[in-house]
Structures are given as C-alpha cells and as structure tokens.
Design an enzyme around this catalytic site. Structure first.
Site, PDB file in Angstrom:
ATOM      1  N   CYS A 171      -8.565  -0.994   1.248  1.00 59.28           N
ATOM      2  CA  CYS A 171      -8.450   0.227   0.442  1.00 59.28           C
ATOM      3  C   CYS A 171      -9.767   0.625  -0.217  1.00 59.28           C
ATOM      4  CB  CYS A 171      -7.344   0.084  -0.606  1.00 59.28           C
ATOM      5  SG  CYS A 171      -5.728  -0.278   0.108  1.00 59.28           S
ATOM      6  N   ALA A 183       0.851  -1.191   0.000  1.00 61.40           N
ATOM      7  CA  ALA A 183       0.000   0.000   0.000  1.00 61.40           C
ATOM      8  C   ALA A 183       0.884   1.238   0.000  1.00 61.40           C
ATOM      9  CB  ALA A 183      -0.901  -0.003   1.233  1.00 61.40           C
ATOM     10  N   ILE A 184       0.416   2.278  -0.674  1.00 55.80           N
ATOM     11  CA  ILE A 184       1.128   3.549  -0.734  1.00 55.80           C
ATOM     12  C   ILE A 184       0.228   4.614  -0.121  1.00 55.80           C
ATOM     13  CG2 ILE A 184       2.186   5.282  -2.250  1.00 55.80           C
ATOM     14  CD1 ILE A 184       3.625   2.717  -2.706  1.00 55.80           C
ATOM     15  N   GLY A 185       0.789   5.390   0.769  1.00 59.85           N
ATOM     16  CA  GLY A 185       0.053   6.497   1.367  1.00 59.85           C
ATOM     17  C   GLY A 185       1.042   7.608   1.682  1.00 59.85           C
ATOM     18  N   GLY A 223       4.517   6.925   3.424  1.00 64.02           N
ATOM     19  CA  GLY A 223       5.203   6.304   2.296  1.00 64.02           C
ATOM     20  C   GLY A 223       4.540   5.029   1.854  1.00 64.02           C
ATOM     21  N   LEU A 224       5.216   3.908   2.095  1.00 69.21           N
ATOM     22  CA  LEU A 224       4.680   2.636   1.626  1.00 69.21           C
ATOM     23  C   LEU A 224       4.676   1.616   2.748  1.00 69.21           C
ATOM     24  CD1 LEU A 224       7.324   0.584   1.130  1.00 69.21           C
ATOM     25  CD2 LEU A 224       7.628   2.127  -0.775  1.00 69.21           C
ATOM     26  N   ALA A 225       3.802   0.647   2.605  1.00 69.07           N
ATOM     27  CA  ALA A 225       3.713  -0.458   3.564  1.00 69.07           C
ATOM     28  C   ALA A 225       3.690  -1.744   2.754  1.00 69.07           C
ATOM     29  CB  ALA A 225       2.464  -0.326   4.414  1.00 69.07           C
TER      30      ALA A 225
END
Length: 132
Positions: free
Chosen positions: A86, A55-57, A68-70
């Site tokens: 999401c 996931a990107i946030g 950033g990213l997970a």
C-alpha cells in the site's frame, strides 16, 4: 465485493469505507482475533499493530460501489516481501492464518463475514452464496 447504491442507503463514500473497516474488524473478532482496528488515512484498512490484515479499495460511480475489501485469510505472505504494501514504508502484512496459527480458508471466513456485514450494514442479504 458488495455492490451498493450509496444514495439509496444515505451513505457518503467515506462512511461506506468506515463501515467496511468495521465489518472486517467484527469478522476478526468473530474468528477469535482481538486487537484488529481501523486507522485514519492514509492507513485505510484494518490493522493489527503495524501489520495490515485487510485492504480496502472501493470504486464508486454514479453512487454505485464496486470493489470492496480483501481480508487475508491464508495468503502467501512471502509475496509482500518484494513490495512496499500500500506504499506505506515500515508496515507489514498479516493474515488470519498467521495470527491464529492455523489454516483459515475463505470458505471458513465467509459465514462470519456475512454475519459481520449484516450487523454492520443493518441489513439482510439477497444471496448468501459465497460464490456471489
């Protein structure tokens, strides 16, 4: 979570998100997982078919990024059975451990992540300590 000054790097926010996706795809490749790819919005992140592995946030204020990213390494995926990940109906979630059929820890994933980050962002890192 990389903290970057996008103005100084000459990056637009969407370009930064795409670079994070490319970094996660490269990390998957380095771990021996083929087929990971980014998809167009609203499917931000990195996917294996209909399963999201990363996931990107990103938050950006005054051109400085945070979050950033997970990337799911050894995440307990049963928690995702209780939500619509999401908000995307019909999609699922996976992890490096699930896909590679072995335990992949965050500590194991950090060196290839740092390599992928350096390749993607064409930079050297100030600190390669995984606790930062």
């Amino acid at each position: 979570h990389p903290v970057l000054d996008l103005r100084r790097l000459g990056l637009r926010l969407r370009t930064h998100v795409a670079a994070l996706e490319a970094c996660a795809v490269r990390l998957c490749e380095l771990q021996g997982l083929r087929g990971a790819c980014a998809r167009p919005p609203p499917y931000t992140g990195v996917w294996l078919g209909e399963r999201k592995i990363c996931a990107i946030g990103v938050r950006c204020g005054r051109n400085i990024t945070s979050h950033g990213l997970a990337l799911n390494c050894s995440t307990d995926l049963t928690w995702f059975e209780h939500i619509v990940p999401c908000g995307l109906v019909g999609t699922g979630v996976t992890s490096l451990s699930e896909e590679l059929q072995r335990l992949v820890t965050v500590d194991e994933a950090m060196p290839p992540f740092l390599q992928a980050f350096k390749e993607t962002f064409k930079c050297s890192l100030v600190s390669e300590d995984s606790s930062n």
